[in-house]
Design a protein around this motif. Sequence first.
Motif, PDB file in Angstrom:
ATOM      1  N   UNK A   1      27.101  33.570  19.530  1.00  0.00           N
ATOM      2  CA  UNK A   1      28.067  32.482  19.722  1.00  0.00           C
ATOM      3  C   UNK A   1      28.232  31.661  18.448  1.00  0.00           C
ATOM      4  N   UNK A   2      27.137  31.408  17.748  1.00  0.00           N
ATOM      5  CA  UNK A   2      27.209  30.645  16.495  1.00  0.00           C
ATOM      6  C   UNK A   2      28.048  31.385  15.462  1.00  0.00           C
ATOM      7  N   UNK A   3      27.824  32.683  15.348  1.00  0.00           N
ATOM      8  CA  UNK A   3      28.596  33.471  14.390  1.00  0.00           C
ATOM      9  C   UNK A   3      30.071  33.497  14.780  1.00  0.00           C
ATOM     10  N   UNK A   4      30.357  33.674  16.057  1.00  0.00           N
ATOM     11  CA  UNK A   4      31.745  33.678  16.517  1.00  0.00           C
ATOM     12  C   UNK A   4      32.418  32.338  16.262  1.00  0.00           C
TER      13      UNK A   4
ATOM     14  N   UNK B   1      36.773  29.566  12.661  1.00  0.00           N
ATOM     15  CA  UNK B   1      37.272  28.329  12.049  1.00  0.00           C
ATOM     16  C   UNK B   1      38.063  28.675  10.796  1.00  0.00           C
ATOM     17  N   UNK B   2      39.290  28.154  10.733  1.00  0.00           N
ATOM     18  CA  UNK B   2      40.115  28.395   9.555  1.00  0.00           C
ATOM     19  C   UNK B   2      39.550  27.619   8.369  1.00  0.00           C
ATOM     20  N   UNK B   3      39.533  28.263   7.230  1.00  0.00           N
ATOM     21  CA  UNK B   3      39.073  27.603   6.025  1.00  0.00           C
ATOM     22  C   UNK B   3      37.583  27.767   5.748  1.00  0.00           C
ATOM     23  N   UNK B   4      36.894  28.514   6.579  1.00  0.00           N
ATOM     24  CA  UNK B   4      35.470  28.754   6.333  1.00  0.00           C
ATOM     25  C   UNK B   4      35.346  29.713   5.159  1.00  0.00           C
ATOM     26  N   UNK B   5      34.488  29.377   4.234  1.00  0.00           N
ATOM     27  CA  UNK B   5      34.329  30.212   3.041  1.00  0.00           C
ATOM     28  C   UNK B   5      33.397  31.394   3.328  1.00  0.00           C
TER      29      UNK B   5
ATOM     30  N   UNK C   1      30.923  32.183   1.661  1.00  0.00           N
ATOM     31  CA  UNK C   1      29.555  31.714   1.427  1.00  0.00           C
ATOM     32  C   UNK C   1      28.970  31.078   2.684  1.00  0.00           C
ATOM     33  N   UNK C   2      29.794  30.350   3.417  1.00  0.00           N
ATOM     34  CA  UNK C   2      29.319  29.728   4.660  1.00  0.00           C
ATOM     35  C   UNK C   2      29.005  30.784   5.710  1.00  0.00           C
ATOM     36  N   UNK C   3      29.841  31.804   5.793  1.00  0.00           N
ATOM     37  CA  UNK C   3      29.581  32.891   6.738  1.00  0.00           C
ATOM     38  C   UNK C   3      28.319  33.640   6.334  1.00  0.00           C
ATOM     39  N   UNK C   4      28.158  33.866   5.032  1.00  0.00           N
ATOM     40  CA  UNK C   4      26.955  34.545   4.539  1.00  0.00           C
ATOM     41  C   UNK C   4      25.697  33.736   4.884  1.00  0.00           C
ATOM     42  N   UNK C   5      25.790  32.430   4.779  1.00  0.00           N
ATOM     43  CA  UNK C   5      24.642  31.570   5.109  1.00  0.00           C
ATOM     44  C   UNK C   5      24.248  31.729   6.568  1.00  0.00           C
ATOM     45  N   UNK C   6      25.234  31.733   7.449  1.00  0.00           N
ATOM     46  CA  UNK C   6      24.954  31.924   8.879  1.00  0.00           C
ATOM     47  C   UNK C   6      24.355  33.303   9.123  1.00  0.00           C
TER      48      UNK C   6
END
Length: 60
Positions: free
Chosen positions: A20-23, A28-32, A34-39
């Motif tokens: 759910x956190x990853x989804x 979210x529009x505008x997520x970089x 790098x932010x996805x990689x961090x998650x």
Amino acid sequence: MTPQEMFLEAVANMEQALANALNSVTGIEGVTPEEIERILRLIIKKEIVLEFLLDEFPGI
């Protein structure tokens, strides 16, 4: 419910929460990237910890 069953239920709940956190983040529009990689890195770390915990319950 046995302790092993309770543990497996908790693991399943945690897996769902991570999904759910990853989804949520990827929706979210505008997520970089790098932010996805961090998650994703956090999820991988949690998976490693879960693997060690599962090793403590023989027969699961």
